[in-house]
Write a protein that holds these residues in place. Structure first.
Motif, PDB file in Angstrom:
ATOM      1  N   ALA A 190      24.000 -24.768  -0.482  1.00 38.48           N
ATOM      2  CA  ALA A 190      24.773 -25.946  -0.912  1.00 38.48           C
ATOM      3  C   ALA A 190      24.166 -27.228  -0.349  1.00 38.48           C
ATOM      4  CB  ALA A 190      26.231 -25.806  -0.483  1.00 38.48           C
ATOM      5  N   GLU A 191      23.827 -27.190   0.920  1.00 40.79           N
ATOM      6  CA  GLU A 191      23.252 -28.365   1.588  1.00 40.79           C
ATOM      7  C   GLU A 191      21.904 -28.735   0.959  1.00 40.79           C
ATOM      8  OE1 GLU A 191      21.115 -28.730   5.828  1.00 40.79           O
ATOM      9  OE2 GLU A 191      23.195 -28.005   5.926  1.00 40.79           O
ATOM     10  N   ARG A 192      21.053 -27.759   0.734  1.00 42.39           N
ATOM     11  CA  ARG A 192      19.721 -28.024   0.160  1.00 42.39           C
ATOM     12  C   ARG A 192      19.835 -28.549  -1.265  1.00 42.39           C
ATOM     13  NH1 ARG A 192      17.126 -22.410   2.240  1.00 42.39           N
ATOM     14  NH2 ARG A 192      16.718 -23.052   4.385  1.00 42.39           N
ATOM     15  N   ARG A 193      20.723 -27.963  -2.044  1.00 43.52           N
ATOM     16  CA  ARG A 193      20.894 -28.395  -3.435  1.00 43.52           C
ATOM     17  C   ARG A 193      21.468 -29.815  -3.483  1.00 43.52           C
ATOM     18  NH1 ARG A 193      20.484 -24.774  -7.544  1.00 43.52           N
ATOM     19  NH2 ARG A 193      22.110 -25.792  -8.764  1.00 43.52           N
ATOM     20  N   LYS A 194      22.354 -30.125  -2.566  1.00 42.90           N
ATOM     21  CA  LYS A 194      22.948 -31.463  -2.518  1.00 42.90           C
ATOM     22  C   LYS A 194      21.870 -32.509  -2.212  1.00 42.90           C
ATOM     23  CE  LYS A 194      26.822 -33.967  -0.511  1.00 42.90           C
ATOM     24  NZ  LYS A 194      27.923 -33.931   0.457  1.00 42.90           N
ATOM     25  N   ARG A 195      20.976 -32.165  -1.281  1.00 42.65           N
ATOM     26  CA  ARG A 195      19.878 -33.067  -0.925  1.00 42.65           C
ATOM     27  C   ARG A 195      18.977 -33.363  -2.122  1.00 42.65           C
ATOM     28  NH1 ARG A 195      16.913 -30.343   3.354  1.00 42.65           N
ATOM     29  NH2 ARG A 195      18.784 -29.376   4.120  1.00 42.65           N
ATOM     30  N   ARG A 196      18.814 -32.383  -2.997  1.00 44.46           N
ATOM     31  CA  ARG A 196      17.951 -32.536  -4.179  1.00 44.46           C
ATOM     32  C   ARG A 196      18.724 -33.100  -5.376  1.00 44.46           C
ATOM     33  NH1 ARG A 196      16.373 -27.120  -2.850  1.00 44.46           N
ATOM     34  NH2 ARG A 196      17.228 -26.427  -4.828  1.00 44.46           N
ATOM     35  N   GLY A 197      20.004 -33.409  -5.178  1.00 47.32           N
ATOM     36  CA  GLY A 197      20.798 -33.986  -6.252  1.00 47.32           C
ATOM     37  C   GLY A 197      21.288 -32.964  -7.276  1.00 47.32           C
ATOM     38  N   LEU A 198      21.348 -31.700  -6.877  1.00 49.71           N
ATOM     39  CA  LEU A 198      21.820 -30.640  -7.762  1.00 49.71           C
ATOM     40  C   LEU A 198      23.266 -30.298  -7.431  1.00 49.71           C
ATOM     41  CD1 LEU A 198      18.655 -28.363  -7.509  1.00 49.71           C
ATOM     42  CD2 LEU A 198      19.250 -29.909  -9.381  1.00 49.71           C
ATOM     43  N   GLY A 199      23.914 -29.563  -8.310  1.00 49.12           N
ATOM     44  CA  GLY A 199      25.315 -29.193  -8.105  1.00 49.12           C
ATOM     45  C   GLY A 199      25.474 -28.047  -7.120  1.00 49.12           C
ATOM     46  N   LYS A 200      26.596 -27.378  -7.244  1.00 51.19           N
ATOM     47  CA  LYS A 200      26.905 -26.244  -6.377  1.00 51.19           C
ATOM     48  C   LYS A 200      25.880 -25.132  -6.567  1.00 51.19           C
ATOM     49  CE  LYS A 200      31.919 -26.811  -6.418  1.00 51.19           C
ATOM     50  NZ  LYS A 200      33.177 -26.170  -6.771  1.00 51.19           N
ATOM     51  N   PRO A 201      25.736 -24.259  -5.568  1.00 56.91           N
ATOM     52  CA  PRO A 201      24.825 -23.120  -5.728  1.00 56.91           C
ATOM     53  C   PRO A 201      25.272 -22.229  -6.884  1.00 56.91           C
ATOM     54  CG  PRO A 201      25.463 -23.363  -3.435  1.00 56.91           C
ATOM     55  CD  PRO A 201      26.313 -24.311  -4.236  1.00 56.91           C
ATOM     56  N   GLU A 202      24.289 -21.616  -7.542  1.00 61.34           N
ATOM     57  CA  GLU A 202      24.593 -20.703  -8.638  1.00 61.34           C
ATOM     58  C   GLU A 202      25.327 -19.483  -8.099  1.00 61.34           C
ATOM     59  OE1 GLU A 202      21.450 -19.979 -11.682  1.00 61.34           O
ATOM     60  OE2 GLU A 202      20.228 -21.076 -10.225  1.00 61.34           O
ATOM     61  N   THR A 203      26.013 -18.798  -9.004  1.00 61.30           N
ATOM     62  CA  THR A 203      26.684 -17.552  -8.662  1.00 61.30           C
ATOM     63  C   THR A 203      25.907 -16.412  -9.308  1.00 61.30           C
ATOM     64  OG1 THR A 203      28.093 -17.618 -10.612  1.00 61.30           O
ATOM     65  CG2 THR A 203      28.925 -18.708  -8.622  1.00 61.30           C
ATOM     66  N   PHE A 204      26.232 -15.188  -8.907  1.00 61.69           N
ATOM     67  CA  PHE A 204      25.639 -14.041  -9.589  1.00 61.69           C
ATOM     68  C   PHE A 204      26.662 -12.918  -9.633  1.00 61.69           C
ATOM     69  CE2 PHE A 204      24.601 -13.351  -5.145  1.00 61.69           C
ATOM     70  CZ  PHE A 204      24.797 -11.984  -4.957  1.00 61.69           C
ATOM     71  N   SER A 205      26.490 -12.035 -10.593  1.00 62.50           N
ATOM     72  CA  SER A 205      27.396 -10.903 -10.757  1.00 62.50           C
ATOM     73  C   SER A 205      26.678  -9.620 -10.365  1.00 62.50           C
ATOM     74  CB  SER A 205      27.851 -10.789 -12.208  1.00 62.50           C
ATOM     75  OG  SER A 205      28.634 -11.904 -12.540  1.00 62.50           O
ATOM     76  N   PHE A 206      27.443  -8.736  -9.708  1.00 59.78           N
ATOM     77  CA  PHE A 206      26.883  -7.457  -9.278  1.00 59.78           C
ATOM     78  C   PHE A 206      28.032  -6.488  -9.082  1.00 59.78           C
ATOM     79  CE2 PHE A 206      25.059  -4.789  -5.731  1.00 59.78           C
ATOM     80  CZ  PHE A 206      24.089  -4.160  -6.491  1.00 59.78           C
ATOM     81  N   LEU A 207      27.968  -5.356  -9.740  1.00 62.73           N
ATOM     82  CA  LEU A 207      28.945  -4.273  -9.623  1.00 62.73           C
ATOM     83  C   LEU A 207      30.388  -4.723  -9.855  1.00 62.73           C
ATOM     84  CD1 LEU A 207      27.469  -2.389  -6.538  1.00 62.73           C
ATOM     85  CD2 LEU A 207      27.065  -1.946  -8.960  1.00 62.73           C
TER      86      LEU A 207
END
Length: 190
Positions: free
Chosen positions: A83-100
């Motif tokens: 979240a912190e790294r993406r915010k620094r780059r001007g991106l939104g929330k971290p992506e999610t993923f699905s598993f099981l």
């Protein structure tokens, strides 16, 4: 069609043992692999390792006439610092993923510490509720205690799998929907 047991053995030798050796000899940071049957996720401390591993894994699997599913295979930034790294780059929330059957989300505890949140996938819950509804209609004229016993087993089984920390809201919603379905079915009966 190959049996699940044989597929599991095949992947053990083509993927698991190779990945273990790769982690020991090639990885520059931490690496974790979680596999269930033919579904797996792999986490890396460093993006460089993730990219190298993905390229080498494609080549490895090709040697055994296997390929990765193009729509399910992706690299995402996930974890404590995403979240912190993406915010620094001007991106939104971290992506999610699905598993099981779960959606994995980068979240925080009430005290602000990083926490991986797991939530029942919506499509899985919808499918289960649709199945329950169909079975309730089939059992509509069975004695009510018998229906209750059956429903209790179904809900208990669902909870046994999906009752994990951070998934309470989805479980409450599931129980509410099942109760509502049963009430509507009983109204139709009389």
């Amino acid at each position: 069609m190959i049996s699940p047991l044989l597929a599991n053995i095949y992947l053990h030798y083509t993927l698991d043992l190779w990945a273990l050796r790769w982690r020991r000899c090639e990885a520059t940071g931490d690496m974790i692999i979680v596999r269930y049957a033919d579904d797996f996720i792999i986490g890396f401390q460093h993006e460089v390792d993730a990219r190298r591993f993905l390229d080498e894994m494609r080549e490895r699997l090709k040697k055994f006439a296997l390929t990765l599913h193009p729509e399910k295979t992706r690299l995402i930034e996930f974890g404590r610092f995403a979240a912190e790294r993406r915010k620094r780059r001007g991106l939104g929330k971290p992506e999610t993923f699905s598993f099981l059957g779960f959606t994995f989300i980068c979240g925080k505890t009430k005290t602000g510490k990083f926490q991986i949140r797991r939530k029942t996938r919506r499509d899985r819950m919808r499918t289960k509720l649709k199945t329950i509804k169909g079975e309730m209609w089939r059992r509509m004229h069975h004695p009510i205690p018998e229906q209750g016993k059956w429903l209790r087993r179904v809900v208990q089984g669902y909870f046994n799998y999906y009752a994990v920390p951070t998934n309470a809201k989805a479980l409450v919603a599931f129980r509410h929907h099942v109760t509502d379905l049963w009430r509507r079915t009983l109204r139709r009966r009389s």
